[in-house]
Design a protein around this motif. Structure first.
Motif, mmCIF file in Angstrom:
data_model
loop_
_atom_site.group_PDB
_atom_site.id
_atom_site.type_symbol
_atom_site.label_atom_id
_atom_site.label_comp_id
_atom_site.label_asym_id
_atom_site.label_seq_id
_atom_site.Cartn_x
_atom_site.Cartn_y
_atom_site.Cartn_z
ATOM 1 N N PHE A 196 10.522 3.446 4.243
ATOM 2 C CA PHE A 196 10.141 2.403 3.320
ATOM 3 C C PHE A 196 10.215 1.031 3.970
ATOM 4 O O PHE A 196 11.043 0.787 4.851
ATOM 5 N N ARG A 197 9.362 0.133 3.481
ATOM 6 C CA ARG A 197 9.442 -1.263 3.829
ATOM 7 C C ARG A 197 9.267 -2.081 2.549
ATOM 8 O O ARG A 197 8.194 -2.073 1.950
ATOM 9 N N PRO A 198 10.316 -2.759 2.089
ATOM 10 C CA PRO A 198 10.164 -3.621 0.914
ATOM 11 C C PRO A 198 9.215 -4.774 1.217
ATOM 12 O O PRO A 198 9.297 -5.397 2.282
ATOM 13 N N HIS A 223 -2.776 -2.598 5.549
ATOM 14 C CA HIS A 223 -1.423 -2.813 5.076
ATOM 15 C C HIS A 223 -1.412 -4.028 4.165
ATOM 16 O O HIS A 223 -2.366 -4.811 4.120
ATOM 17 N N ILE A 224 -0.339 -4.182 3.423
ATOM 18 C CA ILE A 224 -0.261 -5.238 2.415
ATOM 19 C C ILE A 224 -0.164 -6.599 3.077
ATOM 20 O O ILE A 224 0.645 -6.806 3.980
ATOM 21 N N ARG A 225 -0.973 -7.519 2.595
ATOM 22 C CA ARG A 225 -0.898 -8.910 3.048
ATOM 23 C C ARG A 225 -0.390 -9.823 1.942
ATOM 24 O O ARG A 225 0.433 -10.689 2.181
ATOM 25 N N PHE A 226 -0.904 -9.650 0.715
ATOM 26 C CA PHE A 226 -0.476 -10.466 -0.416
ATOM 27 C C PHE A 226 -0.370 -9.607 -1.669
ATOM 28 O O PHE A 226 -1.025 -8.574 -1.790
ATOM 29 N N ARG A 242 6.386 -0.067 0.338
ATOM 30 C CA ARG A 242 5.290 0.691 0.947
ATOM 31 C C ARG A 242 5.860 1.693 1.935
ATOM 32 O O ARG A 242 6.833 1.408 2.635
ATOM 33 N N ASP A 243 5.264 2.847 1.977
ATOM 34 C CA ASP A 243 5.628 3.858 2.947
ATOM 35 C C ASP A 243 4.912 3.520 4.250
ATOM 36 O O ASP A 243 3.684 3.546 4.317
ATOM 37 N N LYS A 296 1.619 5.273 0.992
ATOM 38 C CA LYS A 296 1.810 5.235 -0.444
ATOM 39 C C LYS A 296 2.572 3.979 -0.850
ATOM 40 O O LYS A 296 3.262 3.368 -0.038
ATOM 41 N N LEU A 297 2.425 3.620 -2.128
ATOM 42 C CA LEU A 297 3.108 2.463 -2.682
ATOM 43 C C LEU A 297 4.070 2.925 -3.776
ATOM 44 O O LEU A 297 3.763 3.837 -4.548
ATOM 45 N N TYR A 298 5.216 2.265 -3.838
ATOM 46 C CA TYR A 298 6.224 2.579 -4.844
ATOM 47 C C TYR A 298 6.764 1.269 -5.424
ATOM 48 O O TYR A 298 6.691 0.211 -4.797
ATOM 49 N N VAL A 299 7.321 1.380 -6.624
ATOM 50 C CA VAL A 299 8.038 0.263 -7.219
ATOM 51 C C VAL A 299 9.420 0.764 -7.634
ATOM 52 O O VAL A 299 9.586 1.919 -8.039
ATOM 53 N N VAL A 300 10.410 -0.115 -7.498
ATOM 54 C CA VAL A 300 11.786 0.171 -7.901
ATOM 55 C C VAL A 300 12.084 -0.671 -9.125
ATOM 56 O O VAL A 300 11.838 -1.879 -9.135
#
Length: 402
Positions: A387-389, A129-132, A78-79, A86-90
């Motif tokens: 970024f924060r993984p 923000h993302i929790r789960f 997540r940015d 924004k959300l990204y995947v690697v």
């Protein structure tokens, strides 16, 4: 227009029109659909025809989920800048020797501008923000501990559900029930200062209900990230302080069975992983992960001048027998850093294909530790974005409201 022509051609080749007698068997069509990019499948699903109905069926979505899990997870990023959530995947960070020579491939998870999670008029001080994250569905909250509004989103299908919360219970998990094939929320609250009550939210009925008949009076410790899921159960740690809480040997891990909603506690290897000769500055960080369908207990030992991580594997789930399988020497990274600082900034992510992923919040590097060859390799993330993984992620077609 090009997609629509391709879809019509696909239907004419596989389905031979509307006559069921000349169609290919559904199992063959499903197998072909499972090999297509998921973005194409999503667009086919939106059409009210034979393919759309086939893709929307539970059988197809269950098969697609199993194949997505078999392919392995991607890393969700997540940015964390305030102006750009924004959300990204690697996807290629495990390809050897790719992560040593080339930059990682990043894909933006598109979030439609009309989604409420993108609304800048948030209810609360901070943006969601993302929790789960569970089976391709992500839960966002304004306040990680007791947010009153939850945004539940499947970025692949753009389905979004808003959950209003009137209580201040601790959100424990977003999970996908294997029995009724539905997403649910689990929360816990304390009544009269001591009694713990667990509640389950069902998206289909939009209601909370209390889990009755449990004698466990424990709360899972709050940590960012989803609980470890294995053997159709969710797992949390309940105690960290091994020296001051000797009872943690008996109830160190809280377990919630998703199929029958039973809650009980089991011991973690606290008594044997506690090192007596470590001084008072020693800090421990314990995390539960999953490796090859086995529960893992990760114990960080941060004490100058050494930094090490022990990984215990639950070899037999029914007998609950642990075995110390790996001892990771992180001393090359540890010298000169305060142990308490390391304890707070290191975050284990997950284990995949014998590679243990973790990162330090102060750096823009992922770290990949090969458990078999005992090698540590950094992966540098792009510098232009903060970024924060978060953890593992897979793309699925599962509906939030089944």
């Amino acid at each position: 227009m090009a997609f629509e022509c391709l879809r019509q051609l696909f239907i004419s080749m596989l389905c031979k029109g509307d006559d069921e007698s000349v169609r290919l068997p559904d199992c063959i069509v499903i197998d072909i659909l499972n090999r297509l990019p998921i973005e194409v499948v999503v667009r086919c699903q939106s059409k009210r025809d034979y393919l759309g109905a086939l893709i929307s069926s539970r059988d197809f979505k269950t098969l697609h989920l199993s194949k997505a899990n078999a392919r392995g997870p991607m890393l969700l990023l997540r940015d964390s800048t305030r102006t750009n959530k924004k959300l990204y995947v690697v996807t290629n960070y495990l390809t050897k020797p790719h992560y040593l020579t080339k930059p990682v491939n990043m894909e933006n998870l598109y979030l439609h501008s009309q989604l409420l999670v993108n609304n800048k008029k948030y209810q609360g001080v901070h943006p969601p923000h993302i929790r789960f994250s569970c089976e391709g569905v992500i839960l966002f909250v304004n306040d990680a501990r007791c947010g009153k509004i939850c945004y539940v989103l499947n970025p692949t299908t753009q389905e979004e559900v808003i959950v209003q919360r009137t209580d201040h219970n601790l959100l424990c998990a977003l999970y996908y029930c294997p029995v009724d094939h539905q997403f649910k929320l689990l929360s816990a609250g304390v009544i009269n200062g001591s009694l713990v009550v667990y509640l389950v939210y069902t998206f289909k009925t939009q209601t909370w209900r209390e889990i009755r008949g449990t004698s466990v009076n424990l709360l899972p410790l709050y940590k960012k990230g989803s609980p470890a899921m294995v053997n159709r159960a969710l797992h949390w740690i309940t105690h960290y302080d091994l020296q001051n809480k000797p009872s943690c040997d008996n109830n160190g891990i809280l377990i919630f069975k998703m199929d029958n909603e039973q809650i009980y506690a089991k011991p973690h290897p606290g008594s044997v992983c506690n090192v007596a000769h470590i001084d008072n500055e020693h800090k421990s960080m314990m995390t539960l992960l999953v490796m090859e369908n086995n529960l893992c207990f990760c114990h960080l030992l941060a004490s100058q001048p050494a930094l090490a991580l022990d990984i215990w594997i639950l070899e037999h789930y029914k007998k609950w027998t642990w075995n110390k399988t790996y001892n990771i020497n992180l001393t090359p990274y540890g010298p000169g850093r305060n142990p308490d600082y390391l304890h707070r900034i290191m975050k284990p992510l997950y284990i995949q294909d014998g590679i243990f992923l973790f990162y330090f919040k102060a750096d823009k590097y992922l770290f990949l530790y090969d458990l078999r060859h005992k090698t540590l390799n950094p992966v540098q993330l792009p510098q232009m974005i903060k970024f924060r993984p978060f953890g593992s992620y897979i793309k699925t077609l599962l509906p939030i409201v089944a």
